[in-house]
Design a protein around this motif. Sequence first.
Motif, mmCIF file in Angstrom:
data_model
loop_
_atom_site.group_PDB
_atom_site.id
_atom_site.type_symbol
_atom_site.label_atom_id
_atom_site.label_comp_id
_atom_site.label_asym_id
_atom_site.label_seq_id
_atom_site.Cartn_x
_atom_site.Cartn_y
_atom_site.Cartn_z
ATOM 1 N N UNK A 13 13.803 -8.181 1.779
ATOM 2 C CA UNK A 13 12.625 -8.779 0.982
ATOM 3 C C UNK A 13 13.332 -10.032 0.420
ATOM 4 N N UNK A 14 12.688 -11.143 0.095
ATOM 5 C CA UNK A 14 13.328 -12.085 -0.493
ATOM 6 C C UNK A 14 12.840 -12.383 -1.770
ATOM 7 N N UNK A 15 13.304 -13.021 -2.706
ATOM 8 C CA UNK A 15 12.884 -13.164 -3.920
ATOM 9 C C UNK A 15 11.475 -14.077 -3.983
ATOM 10 N N UNK A 16 10.459 -13.590 -4.607
ATOM 11 C CA UNK A 16 9.156 -14.255 -4.706
ATOM 12 C C UNK A 16 8.107 -13.622 -3.587
ATOM 13 N N UNK A 17 8.671 -12.796 -2.837
ATOM 14 C CA UNK A 17 7.733 -12.269 -1.759
ATOM 15 C C UNK A 17 6.679 -11.497 -2.320
ATOM 16 N N UNK A 18 5.558 -11.396 -1.378
ATOM 17 C CA UNK A 18 4.490 -10.407 -2.102
ATOM 18 C C UNK A 18 4.275 -9.234 -1.279
ATOM 19 N N UNK A 19 4.106 -8.053 -1.912
ATOM 20 C CA UNK A 19 3.699 -6.833 -1.207
ATOM 21 C C UNK A 19 2.422 -6.617 -1.718
ATOM 22 N N UNK A 20 1.491 -6.083 -0.821
ATOM 23 C CA UNK A 20 0.313 -5.571 -1.251
ATOM 24 C C UNK A 20 0.137 -4.005 -1.262
ATOM 25 N N UNK A 21 -0.378 -3.766 -2.286
ATOM 26 C CA UNK A 21 0.064 -2.168 -2.644
ATOM 27 C C UNK A 21 -1.800 -1.513 -2.547
ATOM 28 N N UNK A 22 -1.925 -0.754 -1.698
ATOM 29 C CA UNK A 22 -3.021 -0.136 -1.567
ATOM 30 C C UNK A 22 -3.420 1.463 -1.853
ATOM 31 N N UNK A 23 -2.089 2.013 -1.760
ATOM 32 C CA UNK A 23 -2.229 3.570 -1.893
ATOM 33 C C UNK A 23 -2.233 4.036 -3.334
ATOM 34 N N UNK A 24 -3.033 5.173 -3.985
ATOM 35 C CA UNK A 24 -2.804 5.627 -4.957
ATOM 36 C C UNK A 24 -1.379 5.704 -5.496
ATOM 37 N N UNK A 25 -0.918 5.037 -6.584
ATOM 38 C CA UNK A 25 0.202 4.849 -7.040
ATOM 39 C C UNK A 25 1.159 5.999 -7.368
ATOM 40 N N UNK A 26 0.078 7.004 -7.846
ATOM 41 C CA UNK A 26 0.611 8.504 -8.099
ATOM 42 C C UNK A 26 1.324 9.139 -6.828
ATOM 43 N N UNK A 27 1.043 8.769 -5.563
ATOM 44 C CA UNK A 27 1.705 9.668 -4.463
ATOM 45 C C UNK A 27 3.177 9.044 -4.499
ATOM 46 N N UNK A 28 3.785 9.993 -4.031
ATOM 47 C CA UNK A 28 5.416 10.045 -4.053
ATOM 48 C C UNK A 28 5.862 8.662 -3.162
ATOM 49 N N UNK A 29 4.782 8.454 -2.150
ATOM 50 C CA UNK A 29 5.092 7.149 -1.115
ATOM 51 C C UNK A 29 4.926 5.917 -1.775
ATOM 52 N N UNK A 30 3.972 5.870 -2.245
ATOM 53 C CA UNK A 30 3.536 4.489 -2.956
ATOM 54 C C UNK A 30 4.462 4.474 -4.166
#
Length: 653
Positions: free
Chosen positions: A236-253
């Motif tokens: 990843x590079x500075x300023x790039x965007x991640x879209x998060x969709x999974x429940x954040x409590x999951x260990x994966x997310x």
Amino acid sequence: MPRFTFDKTYPKNIPLMFKTRAEELQDDVFQYSKDKDGNYQAYTYNQVYNDIISLALALREMGITRSSNVGLISDNRREWAIIDYALLSLGAADVPRGCDSMGVEIRFILNFADCKYSFFETPRQLEKVLEKAEECPNLDTAIIIKELTPEEEAIKNNGKFNVTTLSALLERGREIYNTNKAALRKEIEAEMEKTEPNDIATIIFTSGTTGTPKGVMLTHRNYMAQIEVMHNFFPGKRGETWLTVLPVWHSFERAFQYVIPALKCNVAYSKPVPQVMISDMQKMKPHWMCAVPRIWTGVAKSIDKTINKHKGWNLFCYKIFLAPAKAYVAQKDKVRGWICQIEKRNRFLDFITGIIPFLLLWPIHKLGDICLFNRIRKRLGGNIKIAMSGGGALQREVNDFFRAIGFNLLEGYGLTETAPVLSIRDYKAPRPGCVGALLPSVEIKIVKEENGVIADSTPLPYGQKGLVLARGEQIMKGYYKRQDLTDAIIDKDGWLNTGDLGLLTFDHELKITGRAKDTIVLLGGENVEPLVIEQALTASDYIDTAIVLGQDQNTLGCLLVPNKDFTEQYAKENNISFESYEELMVNEAIVSFYSKTVHSLVSVNTGFRSCERINKIALLPNAFKPGEELSAKGEMIRPKISKKYEQIIATLF
């Protein structure tokens, strides 16, 4: 030169990592979150860090200390990160869970983890505890994350727990902070410095697919060990965007919530619903994202359904170019050496047999890209560099679809107990059919097993299937207050029994073949891995879910959840009259159609053994639900399904 490198410049714990990024990237955006009108609003690293300090000051005043375990019952939202970092800054540990959890689960977790304080996303989540408040005798204070409506204010007078809101805490924290910002910030940062790598950051309770949930204790070092190597897999590079969709409590997310600031990127919050996710991808044009296989399957089916619905030019291109595109990618894999080497292959022979078809198919694939595939990618934001699937097995059909349209979907593997990532398909050499290269922070060995138990701890050679064991800095500290269970899964040398069956390929990558404890043993003595069969069945557009059964039986049976739209369409096209969808599930013609479909997908001709053939099926009208038939991350809870549908299952045998 080593294949992968370590970045040892990170500090010793999670809040100090975010502190360094906030100081370096002050005015860079860290979070994008939707307002009440559905428009994304930006929040900088500096804004978020100040909120973290403010909340930490308020929580400290409330009584939360280094010894505190604090409940965090919430789905994916920007406030989750602020709460998490504030708690970790004080040396406390959070105990997270999602809003789809049942009351009995939430009460058990909060009580077992000795939570005196807990955050709840909405009043409804607190009401689940109030239903039997006596089951949480230690809980004293509840903090509601969302703003309360006038009607919801009544929950403050529940007579059981003290109730406040996150906004009130933040306001109080800012009041304290503003009295002497420099000194108070140093106080919280000094508290951060006291946290050692082996201190617990979180206690994540497993979904309980095989019994009572177990509290997985993950340390700061468990997460930091992954952060130090993730640049090898996600450049990843500075300023790039991640879209998060999974429940954040999951260990994966959860792991990627820390990877994002480590890579100097930002995060936009969405929902695990294909239509919502696709819309948000178009708005935010993310570069990176992670999701579970169920979501990627939903996206693929949504694209397929949309194209078939509108027909015309798009459907023509779809029918003409998709199959050649899949063939092109397969030949490209042979030319580039991207073959999962379960057996040692002749690299030169692969190249020779693949180069001519590759060259012949290239212009067809290129034309398909111009006519259709590039527009599909634009519908998915157009900027995705890498998307990752984890938390379960990715269907080969779904994998092939995304690779054919030029969408870079990779696969990873891990467990909650390993914080969680153990392997990720290398974006430089993505080999379909395996779950990728091992993270350099872990060791993997394959050993002989009998019924999920280690029969011989001597590592098996490449290509031989056995039980997957893992060791390294990512392995959990143990199960909370359950040393007996910890000792049962981690041996004296630190090897954790994943419970998964797999093998190491000749490229030293990992292939998962099934779950040891899911293995079905037929009366004839044949061992059957149901997951492989289920994946083959759900590759069909007509089948949403399949569970294969047959332990101690002569043959296999299967429960199917058909795709409702396709089933009703088939009924209409074949003049099958029906008054309700449930009526279709027992219609002789429909059952016959699905039986033929199953037999065409799982047969000797499609690579299955004769003992793996499905003898009889039953159709279910309703999709499996999280908390009932599915775990929170979408995995089937086989014991619950067997119990709930035992009468139907009995008819299969």
